[in-house]
Motif scaffolding. Structure first.
Motif, PDB file in Angstrom:
ATOM      1  N   ASN A  96       0.989  -1.270   0.164  1.00 27.19           N
ATOM      2  CA  ASN A  96       0.092   0.006   0.014  1.00 27.19           C
ATOM      3  C   ASN A  96       0.821   1.224   0.117  1.00 27.19           C
ATOM      4  O   ASN A  96       0.207   2.241  -0.156  1.00 27.19           O
ATOM      5  N   SER A  98       4.064   3.975  -1.008  1.00 24.36           N
ATOM      6  CA  SER A  98       4.420   4.695  -2.299  1.00 24.36           C
ATOM      7  C   SER A  98       5.709   4.087  -2.877  1.00 24.36           C
ATOM      8  O   SER A  98       6.291   4.589  -4.032  1.00 24.36           O
ATOM      9  N   THR A 135      -6.120   9.348  -3.800  1.00 21.33           N
ATOM     10  CA  THR A 135      -6.658  10.348  -4.404  1.00 21.33           C
ATOM     11  C   THR A 135      -6.629   9.936  -6.212  1.00 21.33           C
ATOM     12  O   THR A 135      -7.445  10.120  -6.513  1.00 21.33           O
ATOM     13  N   GLY A 165      -6.452   9.970   5.398  1.00 21.60           N
ATOM     14  CA  GLY A 165      -5.487   9.647   4.467  1.00 21.60           C
ATOM     15  C   GLY A 165      -4.209   9.801   5.422  1.00 21.60           C
ATOM     16  O   GLY A 165      -3.237   9.420   5.086  1.00 21.60           O
ATOM     17  N   ALA A 166      -4.040  10.245   6.729  1.00 18.79           N
ATOM     18  CA  ALA A 166      -3.028  10.610   7.503  1.00 18.79           C
ATOM     19  C   ALA A 166      -3.389   9.266   8.577  1.00 18.79           C
ATOM     20  O   ALA A 166      -2.737   9.433   9.666  1.00 18.79           O
ATOM     21  N   LYS A 218       1.866  12.788  -7.016  1.00 16.83           N
ATOM     22  CA  LYS A 218       1.325  11.297  -7.007  1.00 16.83           C
ATOM     23  C   LYS A 218       0.331  11.014  -8.029  1.00 16.83           C
ATOM     24  O   LYS A 218       0.160  10.106  -8.839  1.00 16.83           O
TER      25      LYS A 218
HETATM   26  C1  11C Z   1      -3.458  11.445   2.165  1.00 18.40           C
HETATM   27  N1  11C Z   1      -3.161  10.239  -0.164  1.00 18.40           N
HETATM   28  O1  11C Z   1      -4.720  11.609   1.779  1.00 18.40           O
HETATM   29  C2  11C Z   1      -2.720  10.264   1.235  1.00 18.40           C
HETATM   30  C3  11C Z   1      -2.537   9.076   2.104  1.00 18.40           C
HETATM   31  O2  11C Z   1       0.615   7.664  -0.960  1.00 18.40           O
HETATM   32  O3  11C Z   1      -0.440   6.069  -0.241  1.00 18.40           O
HETATM   33  C4  11C Z   1      -1.992   8.071   1.246  1.00 18.40           C
HETATM   34  C5  11C Z   1      -0.477   8.134   0.930  1.00 18.40           C
HETATM   35  C6  11C Z   1      -0.373   7.250  -0.482  1.00 18.40           C
HETATM   36  O4  11C Z   1      -2.750  11.959   2.965  1.00 18.40           O
END
Ligand code: 11C
Length: 362
Positions: A96, A98, A135, A165-166, A218
């Motif tokens: 999961n 990056s 996202t 997300g955190a 990303k």
């Molecule tokens: C957030 N998208 O909302 C990020 C969390 O690359 O898997 C996921 C970060 C990732 O903070």
């Protein structure tokens, strides 16, 4: 009969959801090993697969499993993912983080879009698979059917991203901070750069040299890889908002072929993993309130672009960050590998009705 599964980070927000989704998707799990840090090891947790004692991770323990989900830091993945994936007859690793998303030879997969990349040239499953950023995944579900028919040339995304997300810490900070502020007390903030309640923060992950954040980049890098469009023009502004667990995104596209809102709506109706919610007169449009804890991404507010005219469209999507953005997508990868023939019946109209997060007080 069934698969043996390990989850690293099993007590985190994503790990908890993976357990839940494995059960909801009816994956036949003959053995479930939950790995977590020393702080949680030894604790007994109740799961749909029975009571399980949390274990400390070791390569030897993980080596015997069919699938290992990594729902931990990128650093952990960098340390162990390749080693696990290289063990002869060892597990398929679904990461999961990056850490490997842009690595050659590591497929970055949303099964409904590019499930075909899960198998190598030899027809065997690739052993290390990257799960996309939440996202990216939520937007891609709605954009892929449009791309297939109209070919997206330019993509502009503005996000409204939830605290989840955190991780669980982010959700706790939002909840406790909101309570503190309503009680006219000072709130602590450690997870987010500023207090999140009653605010929004246009800053997610680290700023890059080009002025964009890593979260924004990303979306650019991952959409290009998943869509196999290395030159696709993608620009994102990522914003954290005081929402618990569903990300929303305002999206503008320019397309190579003329596009109409009516045809786009038809495509959203048909698309796997997408619910069309687009009836403004009845006050129906995608919202985190309804997209939370739901497998499908909501898409709506579909309208012709003022800027790009008949070659452009505007839309709005909301999707559960922990599900399509993480746990559901990861479990669907396992499901696709176990049962490639049934991939067509993926997630249409499925809802996450039973949720371990509630039990964990998240
Ligand atoms: C957030 N998208 O909302 C990020 C969390 O690359 O898997 C996921 C970060 C990732 O903070």
């Amino acid at each position: 009969h069934g698969v043996s599964v390990g989850i690293c980070g099993a007590t985190g927000a994503v790990g908890i959801e993976i357990i839940s989704v494995l059960a909801l998707r009816g994956i036949k799990v003959k053995k479930l090993v939950l790995f977590a840090s020393a702080r949680s090891a030894g604790k007994v947790v109740s799961t749909p697969f029975g009571e399980i004692v949390i274990d400390l991770f070791s390569v030897d323990k993980a080596a015997k499993l069919d699938y290992v989900f990594l729902a931990v830091s990128g650093e952990f993945s960098l340390n162990y993912a390749r080693e696990l994936a290289a063990i002869p007859n060892g597990p398929v690793v679904i990461d999961n983080s990056s850490a490997f998303r842009y690595a050659d030879g590591v497929p970055l997969v949303i099964p409904e879009i590019n499930g075909h990349t899960l198998k190598g040239a030899d027809g065997k499953p690739v052993r290390l698979i990257a799960n996309p950023n939440c996202t990216t995944a939520i937007a891609a579900m709605a954009l892929w059917p449009l791309h297939c028919e109209f070919k997206i040339k330019k993509l502009i995304v503005s996000t409204y991203q939830a605290a989840s997300g955190a991780g669980a810490e982010g959700m706790d900070e939002l909840k406790n901070g909101s309570q503190a502020i309503l009680n006219e007390q000072k709130m602590e903030h450690k997870v987010f750069a500023h207090p999140l309640p009653f605010n929004l923060i246009p800053h997610i992950d680290k700023f890059q040299e080009n002025g964009f954040t890593k979260e924004e980049m990303k979306v650019t890098w991952e959409t290009r890889k998943i869509f196999e469009e290395p030159d696709l023009a993608v620009s994102c502004t990522a914003v954290r908002v005081p929402i618990m667990r569903a990300h929303s995104e305002a999206i503008s596209i320019e397309t190579a072929r003329p596009i109409s809102p009516a045809r786009a709506r038809e495509l959203m109706e048909e698309a796997e993993g997408v619910d069309l919610v687009d009836n403004p007169e009845a006050l129906q449009y995608p919202m985190p309130l309804h997209a939370s804890k739901k497998f499908n991404v909501e898409a709506g507010r579909i309208r012709q672009s003022i800027i790009f005219g008949e070659h452009g469209l505007e839309l709005f999507v909301s999707g559960d960050q922990l599900l399509r953005g993480a746990a559901l997508n990861a479990v669907l990868i396992c499901e696709w590998l176990e049962n490639p023939d049934k991939k067509a019946q993926f997630t249409k109209k499925a809802t996450c009705s039973w949720n371990l997060c509630e039990g964990a007080g998240l």
